[in-house]
Motif scaffolding. Structure first.
Motif, PDB file in Angstrom:
ATOM      1  N   GLY A   4       0.813  -1.216   0.000  1.00  0.00           N
ATOM      2  CA  GLY A   4       0.000   0.000   0.000  1.00  0.00           C
ATOM      3  C   GLY A   4       0.843   1.261   0.000  1.00  0.00           C
ATOM      4  N   VAL A   5       1.899   1.268   0.835  1.00  0.00           N
ATOM      5  CA  VAL A   5       2.781   2.445   0.895  1.00  0.00           C
ATOM      6  C   VAL A   5       3.487   2.653  -0.439  1.00  0.00           C
ATOM      7  CG1 VAL A   5       4.831   3.393   2.008  1.00  0.00           C
ATOM      8  CG2 VAL A   5       3.097   2.255   3.379  1.00  0.00           C
ATOM      9  N   THR A   6       3.953   1.551  -1.069  1.00  0.00           N
ATOM     10  CA  THR A   6       4.648   1.650  -2.354  1.00  0.00           C
ATOM     11  C   THR A   6       3.746   2.225  -3.432  1.00  0.00           C
ATOM     12  OG1 THR A   6       6.043  -0.239  -1.777  1.00  0.00           O
ATOM     13  CG2 THR A   6       5.892   0.355  -4.109  1.00  0.00           C
ATOM     14  N   LEU A   7       2.514   1.727  -3.513  1.00  0.00           N
ATOM     15  CA  LEU A   7       1.590   2.200  -4.554  1.00  0.00           C
ATOM     16  C   LEU A   7       1.173   3.644  -4.301  1.00  0.00           C
ATOM     17  CD1 LEU A   7      -0.671  -0.955  -5.014  1.00  0.00           C
ATOM     18  CD2 LEU A   7       1.265  -0.232  -6.404  1.00  0.00           C
ATOM     19  N   ALA A   8       0.924   3.999  -3.030  1.00  0.00           N
ATOM     20  CA  ALA A   8       0.531   5.376  -2.717  1.00  0.00           C
ATOM     21  C   ALA A   8       1.658   6.353  -3.040  1.00  0.00           C
ATOM     22  CB  ALA A   8       0.124   5.484  -1.245  1.00  0.00           C
ATOM     23  N   ALA A   9       2.900   5.970  -2.677  1.00  0.00           N
ATOM     24  CA  ALA A   9       4.040   6.847  -2.961  1.00  0.00           C
ATOM     25  C   ALA A   9       4.232   7.019  -4.465  1.00  0.00           C
ATOM     26  CB  ALA A   9       5.306   6.279  -2.331  1.00  0.00           C
ATOM     27  N   ALA A  10       4.060   5.947  -5.236  1.00  0.00           N
ATOM     28  CA  ALA A  10       4.208   6.045  -6.689  1.00  0.00           C
ATOM     29  C   ALA A  10       3.117   6.919  -7.294  1.00  0.00           C
ATOM     30  CB  ALA A  10       4.174   4.642  -7.307  1.00  0.00           C
ATOM     31  N   ARG A  11       1.911   6.822  -6.749  1.00  0.00           N
ATOM     32  CA  ARG A  11       0.820   7.669  -7.270  1.00  0.00           C
ATOM     33  C   ARG A  11       1.087   9.137  -6.975  1.00  0.00           C
ATOM     34  NH1 ARG A  11      -3.475   9.858  -4.960  1.00  0.00           N
ATOM     35  NH2 ARG A  11      -3.262   8.649  -3.041  1.00  0.00           N
ATOM     36  N   HIS A  12       1.559   9.435  -5.761  1.00  0.00           N
ATOM     37  CA  HIS A  12       1.882  10.827  -5.430  1.00  0.00           C
ATOM     38  C   HIS A  12       3.033  11.336  -6.297  1.00  0.00           C
ATOM     39  CE1 HIS A  12      -0.777  11.554  -2.047  1.00  0.00           C
ATOM     40  NE2 HIS A  12      -0.515  10.323  -1.598  1.00  0.00           N
ATOM     41  N   ALA A  13       4.035  10.481  -6.508  1.00  0.00           N
ATOM     42  CA  ALA A  13       5.171  10.896  -7.326  1.00  0.00           C
ATOM     43  C   ALA A  13       4.741  11.173  -8.767  1.00  0.00           C
ATOM     44  CB  ALA A  13       6.251   9.805  -7.316  1.00  0.00           C
ATOM     45  N   GLN A  20      -8.292   9.933 -10.747  1.00  0.00           N
ATOM     46  CA  GLN A  20      -7.648   9.743 -12.043  1.00  0.00           C
ATOM     47  C   GLN A  20      -7.156   8.311 -12.206  1.00  0.00           C
ATOM     48  OE1 GLN A  20      -4.677  12.804 -11.708  1.00  0.00           O
ATOM     49  NE2 GLN A  20      -5.935  14.342 -12.757  1.00  0.00           N
ATOM     50  N   LEU A  21      -6.587   7.741 -11.131  1.00  0.00           N
ATOM     51  CA  LEU A  21      -6.119   6.365 -11.197  1.00  0.00           C
ATOM     52  C   LEU A  21      -7.282   5.398 -11.379  1.00  0.00           C
ATOM     53  CD1 LEU A  21      -3.731   4.409 -10.975  1.00  0.00           C
ATOM     54  CD2 LEU A  21      -4.022   4.437  -8.488  1.00  0.00           C
ATOM     55  N   SER A  22      -8.419   5.710 -10.737  1.00  0.00           N
ATOM     56  CA  SER A  22      -9.605   4.871 -10.892  1.00  0.00           C
ATOM     57  C   SER A  22     -10.108   4.885 -12.324  1.00  0.00           C
ATOM     58  CB  SER A  22     -10.699   5.350  -9.935  1.00  0.00           C
ATOM     59  OG  SER A  22     -11.895   4.642 -10.144  1.00  0.00           O
ATOM     60  N   VAL A  31     -11.906   0.944  -3.444  1.00  0.00           N
ATOM     61  CA  VAL A  31     -10.986  -0.196  -3.441  1.00  0.00           C
ATOM     62  C   VAL A  31      -9.541   0.292  -3.468  1.00  0.00           C
ATOM     63  CG1 VAL A  31     -10.245  -2.252  -4.710  1.00  0.00           C
ATOM     64  CG2 VAL A  31     -12.676  -1.697  -4.554  1.00  0.00           C
ATOM     65  N   ILE A  32      -9.246   1.346  -4.273  1.00  0.00           N
ATOM     66  CA  ILE A  32      -7.886   1.894  -4.337  1.00  0.00           C
ATOM     67  C   ILE A  32      -7.466   2.466  -2.981  1.00  0.00           C
ATOM     68  CG2 ILE A  32      -6.440   3.665  -5.408  1.00  0.00           C
ATOM     69  CD1 ILE A  32      -8.017   3.306  -7.959  1.00  0.00           C
ATOM     70  N   TYR A  33      -8.373   3.220  -2.333  1.00  0.00           N
ATOM     71  CA  TYR A  33      -8.061   3.756  -1.006  1.00  0.00           C
ATOM     72  C   TYR A  33      -7.742   2.624  -0.027  1.00  0.00           C
ATOM     73  CZ  TYR A  33      -9.336   8.648  -1.880  1.00  0.00           C
ATOM     74  OH  TYR A  33      -9.358   9.935  -2.320  1.00  0.00           O
ATOM     75  N   ARG A  54      -1.674  -5.723  -9.813  1.00  0.00           N
ATOM     76  CA  ARG A  54      -0.915  -5.726 -11.065  1.00  0.00           C
ATOM     77  C   ARG A  54      -1.335  -4.548 -11.962  1.00  0.00           C
ATOM     78  NH1 ARG A  54       1.909  -9.475 -13.903  1.00  0.00           N
ATOM     79  NH2 ARG A  54       1.398 -11.077 -12.370  1.00  0.00           N
ATOM     80  N   ASN A  55      -2.649  -4.292 -12.049  1.00  0.00           N
ATOM     81  CA  ASN A  55      -3.167  -3.210 -12.893  1.00  0.00           C
ATOM     82  C   ASN A  55      -2.678  -1.852 -12.413  1.00  0.00           C
ATOM     83  OD1 ASN A  55      -4.584  -1.730 -14.750  1.00  0.00           O
ATOM     84  ND2 ASN A  55      -6.608  -2.382 -14.072  1.00  0.00           N
ATOM     85  N   ILE A  56      -2.770  -1.615 -11.083  1.00  0.00           N
ATOM     86  CA  ILE A  56      -2.343  -0.321 -10.519  1.00  0.00           C
ATOM     87  C   ILE A  56      -0.840  -0.119 -10.699  1.00  0.00           C
ATOM     88  CG2 ILE A  56      -2.143   1.006  -8.378  1.00  0.00           C
ATOM     89  CD1 ILE A  56      -4.733  -0.323  -7.441  1.00  0.00           C
ATOM     90  N   ALA A  57      -0.051  -1.163 -10.387  1.00  0.00           N
ATOM     91  CA  ALA A  57       1.408  -1.046 -10.511  1.00  0.00           C
ATOM     92  C   ALA A  57       1.805  -0.750 -11.959  1.00  0.00           C
ATOM     93  CB  ALA A  57       2.067  -2.337 -10.032  1.00  0.00           C
ATOM     94  N   LYS A  58       1.196  -1.417 -12.919  1.00  0.00           N
ATOM     95  CA  LYS A  58       1.530  -1.198 -14.326  1.00  0.00           C
ATOM     96  C   LYS A  58       1.165   0.217 -14.754  1.00  0.00           C
ATOM     97  CE  LYS A  58       0.783  -3.174 -18.936  1.00  0.00           C
ATOM     98  NZ  LYS A  58       0.079  -4.239 -19.706  1.00  0.00           N
ATOM     99  N   THR A  59       0.025   0.733 -14.287  1.00  0.00           N
ATOM    100  CA  THR A  59      -0.404   2.092 -14.643  1.00  0.00           C
ATOM    101  C   THR A  59       0.536   3.138 -14.066  1.00  0.00           C
ATOM    102  OG1 THR A  59      -2.702   1.331 -14.690  1.00  0.00           O
ATOM    103  CG2 THR A  59      -2.342   3.708 -14.546  1.00  0.00           C
ATOM    104  N   LEU A  60       1.109   2.876 -12.866  1.00  0.00           N
ATOM    105  CA  LEU A  60       1.992   3.839 -12.201  1.00  0.00           C
ATOM    106  C   LEU A  60       3.452   3.672 -12.614  1.00  0.00           C
ATOM    107  CD1 LEU A  60       0.476   3.757  -8.605  1.00  0.00           C
ATOM    108  CD2 LEU A  60       0.141   5.498 -10.358  1.00  0.00           C
ATOM    109  N   GLY A  61       3.754   2.766 -13.540  1.00  0.00           N
ATOM    110  CA  GLY A  61       5.117   2.598 -14.027  1.00  0.00           C
ATOM    111  C   GLY A  61       5.981   1.711 -13.160  1.00  0.00           C
ATOM    112  N   LEU A  62       5.380   0.922 -12.262  1.00  0.00           N
ATOM    113  CA  LEU A  62       6.149   0.007 -11.429  1.00  0.00           C
ATOM    114  C   LEU A  62       6.212  -1.375 -12.082  1.00  0.00           C
ATOM    115  CD1 LEU A  62       4.644   0.942  -7.933  1.00  0.00           C
ATOM    116  CD2 LEU A  62       6.770   1.774  -8.950  1.00  0.00           C
TER     117      LEU A  62
END
Length: 247
Positions: A4-13, A20-22, A31-33, A54-62
């Motif tokens: 959760g911390v990794t995905l949130a930090a990537a979204r903020h970055a 927008q991510l939704s 669900v994202i929250y 997997r979907n969120i990480a791919k969208t955020l470039g991870l």
């Protein structure tokens, strides 16, 4: 760092809001929250959780495979098929221990040992009286001269220092933070809007994870620490109490 911390930090970055991510991932905002809080109960099971992560990480470039692998490691791994025979076949015979009567001889020996130790301790501690030996009795041949007291050589005890840690964070730009104490208990977890300042206090140690290190300014125990990193950089810091004589 958790998923959760990794995905949130990537979204903020990436400068992206949850809305927008939704819209890009077709995953509901609630669900994202929840995922950013490491709460996967709204995903509907491990199969759907892996797909959302997997979907969120791919969208955020991870790396989506690395994030999914971390999820499997933290939640027991990918489930393996189970043979029916292994379910119904007992692997070992359960042996019941024989009920034994209490060993009164051992108990009595332990009690006598405790009494003996107590007696020896009383004898060694003594009654507080001073015993004078023959070597201490010296004849007096002249007037008694008072002895000059010697200066004490014991070092002075150091002044006690408080174990309180005070952390003040000023958000110059929107930044995601996670603040916890020495026992790992979360004191704050969320996004600080730009222009806000927050202060936390804890005993012995303060730990903080910053999702946008270049957007905050830190002050620890009343001393200015400054900006801990760059814009979009995720950093981890820990701070202890003020050192003796630092002020």
């Amino acid at each position: 760092m958790s998923i959760g911390v990794t995905l949130a930090a990537a979204r903020h970055a990436a400068g992206m809001t949850v809305a927008q991510l939704s819209g890009r991932t077709r995953i509901r905002e609630t669900v994202i929250y929840a995922i950013e809080r490491d709460d996967f109960s709204l995903c509907g099971g491990d199969f759907y959780t892996r797909g959302h992560v997997r979907n969120i990480a791919k969208t955020l470039g991870l790396d989506p495979d690395a994030i999914v692998h971390q999820y499997d490691e933290e939640h027991g791994g990918v489930p393996l098929p189970v043979r029916a025979a292994a379910v119904f076949q007992a692997e070992s015979t359960i042996k019941l221990r024989e009920r034994r009567s209490p060993n009164w001889s051992t108990a009595m020996a332990i009690a006598l040992a405790i009494v003996a130790v107590f007696g020896v301790t009383r004898v060694m501690s003594g009654s507080g009286e001073t015993i004078t030996t023959a070597a201490d009795l010296k004849p007096t041949t002249g007037p008694t001269v008072p002895a000059t007291p010697k200066p004490s050589t014991h070092p002075k005890a150091a002044k006690p220092v408080s174990d309180l840690v005070t952390l003040q964070v000023k958000a110059n730009k929107p930044s995601w933070l996670e603040v916890s104490d020495a026992n790992g208990k979360h004191m704050f977890r969320g996004t600080m809007p730009a222009g806000t300042t927050s202060t936390w206090k804890a005993r012995k140690e303060m730990r903080v994870t910053i999702g946008n290190a270049g957007g905050v300014d830190l002050q620890v125990n009343g001393k200015h620490v400054g900006v801990p990193g760059k814009i979009g950089q995720t950093v981890h810091r820990s701070f202890g109490p003020e050192a003796p004589g630092s002020r």
